[in-house]
Design an enzyme around this catalytic site. Structure first.
Site, PDB file in Angstrom:
ATOM      1  CD  GLU A  67      -1.660   1.659   2.974  1.00 29.62           C
ATOM      2  OE1 GLU A  67      -2.028   0.839   3.834  1.00 29.62           O
ATOM      3  OE2 GLU A  67      -1.258   2.802   3.266  1.00 29.62           O
ATOM      4  CD  GLU A 138       7.238   4.563   2.296  1.00 24.58           C
ATOM      5  OE1 GLU A 138       8.095   5.422   1.996  1.00 24.58           O
ATOM      6  OE2 GLU A 138       6.237   4.820   2.996  1.00 24.58           O
TER       7      GLU A 138
HETATM    8 ZN   LIG Z   1       0.952   2.726   6.740  1.00 26.94          ZN
END
Ligand SMILES: [Zn+2]
Length: 966
Positions: A67, A138
């Site tokens: 996501e 990330e």
């Molecule tokens: Zn998150």
């Protein structure tokens, strides 16, 4: 293009003028199109039926991580972060979340910019780029998100419940991921996280498992062809839907009592049962019926009884999941210290209430009443922001057939006593799970939950034990609720002849002022009333402030049983302690609002102190203050920043100190002083005639000021309480460094605040435009590139009309002085970005901001909040939006650059800067360094109060030339 267009009619609210259409693209993507010609914003939400339950073994958090990754870049738009930048620069916002069985991505944007936004958004699902470099960065953001959750009780308890469930059900797993699960462990097994990520995406993200909502101002045909052109390329591998049915709890996880130690000081009791998912019977609403009764707070209810015993502070009941696979029905009770000593009896009382429901049988009149309320709620629902609406509908699309995409489970249509009875029969002592969290269990636990480190113990229960608990529960009067008198029956609209844009002062007396604004835009049978009590006595001392808080809480406590029915029927109220006294707010259907408001006023008028309730409220307030030390560091930094900027505000530790010594008679003596001198500022808006508005206020004056036993007198002109803000010094960088209040919290934080000006149209728009242009680059640089922490943002700040900018960062990676340095470095590079901005870019940003400003209020509540702020702050610029738009149209790029150079730039001569630095557990060495070594050009604040006393203040808007007169 071959495409299915369904004939089903989507059930919609009576007053909903929007148009809806369901289509299915050739790749099987199911889409709901929504056309709303009145909208200023367009929005979209893509729901993907792939969530954390799909995480592969040993890669916990992969779905959540994916996501995050989809936001980075795509083959078509390879520049990192350009999607978010585009949305932010066109008045929009983006977000996403990952749940157990789905992941949802959504955004909104100024209505004219939908096409490009949608094109960029579609690339998430067509050809995303997940570079190796971005992947590793990330994972750190996901880890920082986990660090943020680590000391949060909600996350900890949630995982503990999962931990105590079958290992072979996906419910058992850790869902959000961390550096450990996404980097360390996969590496040890020879796995490459990025390759796994790509594999996961390719084998699971399939168009047939996606539902898209697009909300736009164009007509349905136009939206349809737009959607077709953008989304037809989404890959479809016709993947089978995931099936997670099967019980997450086997017998060893039922009939258990779990004692867990929370971070915060609190006692919470959760009693829950695995049940047949309500989704299987959503038209019959069995769980809604049961939660209405078990969660009721009126006379005879479980909560009312527990409250009277002094055991409970709050109670909530209902179904937890929205899933076809499995579900739980839970009752959550926040206990007092005394309640904590009576857990067994409390559980016993809940079972007694369930027995009462069994014995009374399913009651048709209660079901009918609920349906009546829910139906009104559906048909008169306030319009919400398109982004939220699109999201809600997309989530419903995964669960309901097309005709029910809007209504979902909200209005049951079939009375099925057997179904209700069936679920009720599942709430038994043989399959109950009882989780209790309390600091009293410290030292009495023998187990540790592996992901969050929660200490706990498990006791196995049996039916006999639970029967004993029922037997020893006190004999009290539990009963079903009476008919609800607050259900509105008059939903007619008042006939206002002409459109009214702004509030006007309708009435003024020595006691009060009434601002009035009829609803000529939303056309719903609702009203919004605010009665603000300006009480100078409320802010004289920490004692006065705490006593005012106690007063408001007690009034609400006394009203709870009476007003609960109103709340159920869509008419709610609150009484809040404010900076200058307290305020009453009533919101909802206007038909019976007056009855409720009159009751509130009479409770204030004959206020009395019940010692038993006083001590319960005092105890819970005391815990709130004591739990301050567990606030996340960024909230601590925000707290210190407000404490430093507000002329009068009492620190939490002083308030806690005085609270400990307060007795009922202190409040008894204080209330007549609090109410003895007051002025009421009233705002009445909505479906109410001017005469009714006036008579409402007249009645309040009658009760509070004019009867023979009235307590209150009007204020002298010299007495009005106002709120003023400390003015920082030009060219100086202040900093205030403190140790975080919880040494176990490894996070550090800063609020780096740049104070700019007091409300002024021209200055406002420069500041707003700068914030709009800088927001996304700041987020991208500080979070995505430097990975300082999950919370890393730039936003505007407004303290009672004093405007500025603030950077908020929370980090385990770097200490606060380093975070400050990164903020300054960002401003350095941003300077060149600003210089390099083309005229077209400047124009496009100005237009985006204008569009944002011209956005209409969605509902009465939003409108009331806007106008009330003008009244409360004393600025009275009801046409603020129009004036600011006019100023924006005049604004030149050079003026923006000049503004940046003189107020915001690191070494700007007029820059007024305050950095609040909270040093977390990992950075205590750096803290010592920070307090001993002054960075050049800065000034350390060691004593908050000496600092405040030494500074001049901004003037109050209540009283200045051109402002509100008192
Ligand atoms: Zn998150």
């Amino acid at each position: 293009m071959a495409m299915e267009r369904s004939e089903v009619e989507i059930v919609k609210p009576r007053n909903d003028k929007r148009e809806y259409r369901r289509i299915v693209l050739p790749n099987s993507l199911e889409v709901c199109l929504i056309s709303d010609p009145d909208t200023d914003k367009a929005a979209a939400s893509m729901n993907v039926d792939v969530g954390s339950f799909c995480d592969p073994e040993g890669l916990e958090g992969l779905a959540h991580f994916l996501e995050h990754m989809l936001f980075y870049a795509s083959e078509k738009y390879p520049v990192e972060d350009s999607y978010s930048k585009f949305i932010a620069e066109h008045g929009g916002t983006t977000n996403a979340f990952t749940s157990s069985e789905n992941t949802n991505f959504f955004f909104d944007v100024n209505a004219d910019c939908l096409e490009e936004a949608l094109d960029r958004f579609a690339q998430f699902f067509i050809k995303p780029l997940m570079s190796a470099d971005a992947t590793i960065r990330e994972i750190k953001a996901v880890d920082s998100e986990h660090q943020k959750n680590l000391l949060t009780d909600i996350w900890r308890m949630n995982q503990l419940e999962k931990h105590l469930s079958s290992k072979d059900h996906p419910y058992h797993k850790f869902s959000t991921g961390s550096w450990e699960t996404l980097e360390v462990r996969p590496k040890a097994k020879g796995l490459d996280t990025r390759l796994e990520l790509l594999k996961f995406y390719e084998s699971n993200y399939s168009a047939n498992l996606m539902q898209l909502v697009v909300y736009a101002k164009e007509n349905l045909d136009v939206i349809q062809s737009l959607v077709e052109s953008k989304f037809v390329a989404v890959n479809n591998i016709s993947r089978n839907p995931f099936d997670f049915s099967g019980e997450p709890c086997s017998s060893e996880h039922l009939q258990i009592l779990v004692k867990a130690v929370p971070i915060k000081d609190c006692h919470k009791l959760k009693i829950f049962w695995p049940i047949t998912p309500g989704m299987h019977h959503y038209k019959e609403g069995p769980c809604g019926y049961l939660s209405h009764l078990i969660g009721h707070e009126g006379e005879g209810s479980l909560f009312s009884v527990l409250k009277e015993l002094g055991w409970a502070i709050s109670l909530g009941a209902g179904e937890e999941e929205r899933s076809y696979a499995f579900s739980f029905f839970s009752t959550i009770i926040e206990l007092t210290d005394a309640g904590q000593d009576h857990i067994e009896e409390t559980v016993g009382l809940l079972f007694k209430y369930i027995k009462l429901l069994q014995d009374s049988g399913v009651q048709k009149w209660i079901f009918d009443e609920l349906v009546a309320i829910r139906e009104i709620g559906f048909h008169y629902k306030d319009k919400s922001r398109p982004i939220h609406y699109a999201l809600d509908v997309a989530l419903n699309m995964q669960l309901y057939p097309p005709e029910d995409w809007l209504v979902g489970s909200s209005v049951p249509s079939k009375f099925a006593p057997d179904t209700i009875q069936k679920i009720l029969n599942e709430l038994t002592s043989s399959n109950v799970r009882i989780f209790c969290q309390s600091n009293k269990f410290e030292g009495c636990t023998n187990l540790t939950e592996p992901w969050y480190g929660t200490h706990f113990a498990v006791e196995k229960l049996d039916t006999m034990t639970l029967e004993k608990w029922v037997a020893k529960a006190p004999a009290v009067n539990l009963s079903l609720p009476k008919a609800n008198v607050f259900i509105p029956t008059d939903l007619s609209l008042k006939n206002f002849q002409e459109k009214v844009r702004y509030p006007r002062m309708l009435r003024k007396s020595a006691f009060s002022r009434l601002w009035y604004k009829p609803d000529t835009s939303f056309l719903t049978p609702k009203a919004h009333i605010i009665i603000d009590f300006n009480c100078p006595e409320s802010k004289h001392s920490p004692e006065a402030s705490v006593l005012t808080e106690m007063f408001t809480r007690l009034v609400m406590d006394y009203l709870n049983e009476y007003a609960y029915d109103a709340d159920v029927a869509g008419l709610s109220y609150s009484i809040k302690h404010t900076d200058t006294g307290f305020e009453i707010i009533c919101v909802g259907y206007n038909h019976k609002m007056r009855i409720l408001l009159d009751m509130i006023i009479s409770k204030i008028d004959d206020f009395d102190v019940r010692p038993d309730r006083f001590s319960v409220i005092k105890e819970s307030l005391q815990k709130e203050y004591e739990n301050y030390k567990f606030w996340p560091p960024y909230q601590q930094a925000m707290y210190y920043c407000s404490l430093l900027l507000q002329e009068i505000s009492w620190p939490c530790n002083e308030e806690l100190e005085v609270l400990q010594h307060l007795e009922p008679n202190h409040l008894l003596q204080f209330t007549p002083r609090l109410l003895g001198k007051t002025h009421l500022e009233c705002y009445i808006s909505g479906n109410i005639e001017p005469k009714e508005a006036e008579s409402t206020v007249e009645h309040i004056e009658e009760v509070l000021f004019k009867s023979s036993k009235s307590l209150s007198k009007p204020l002298f002109p010299s007495q009005h309480a106002t709120k003023r803000i400390v003015k920082l010094q030009d060219g100086l960088r202040y900093y205030h460094a403190v140790e975080g209040s919880n040494p176990n919290d490894e996070n550090s934080s800063i609020v780096n605040y740049i104070q700019v000006h007091q409300d002024d149209i021209k200055m406002n728009v420069k500041l707003q435009l700068l914030a709009l242009v800088a927001k996304q680059p700041a987020f991208h640089q500080l979070r995505s590139v430097e990975q300082l922490g999950y919370i890393a943002l730039l936003m505007q700040r407004n303290d009672h009309g004093v405007h500025g900018l603030q950077f908020i960062i929370q980090s385990t990676v770097k200490d606060p002085s380093h975070l400050d340095a990164r903020v300054n470095a960002f401003l350095g590079t941003f300077e060149s970005t600003l210089y390099a901005m083309s005229d077209d870019e400047f124009k496009s940003n100005v237009n985006a901001l204008i569009d944002l400003k011209l956005e209409k209020h969605k509902n009465l509540r939003e409108e009331a909040a806007f106008f009330w702020k003008e009244i409360y702050n004393g600025t009275l610029l009801f046409d603020r939006k129009e004036s600011e738009v006019a100023a924006l149209r005049e604004l030149k790029k050079e003026e923006l650059v000049e503004f940046f150079n003189s107020h915001v730039k690191f070494d700007a001569p007029q820059r007024r800067n305050l950095s609040v630095q909270v040093y977390g557990g990992l950075h205590l060495m750096e803290y010592k360094h920070a307090i001993d070594n002054l960075p050049p050009g800065s000034c350390q604040i060691t004593d908050i109060f000496s600092f405040k006393r030494s500074r001049p203040l901004y003037g109050s808007f209540k009283g200045g030339i051109g402002h509100m007169k008192l």
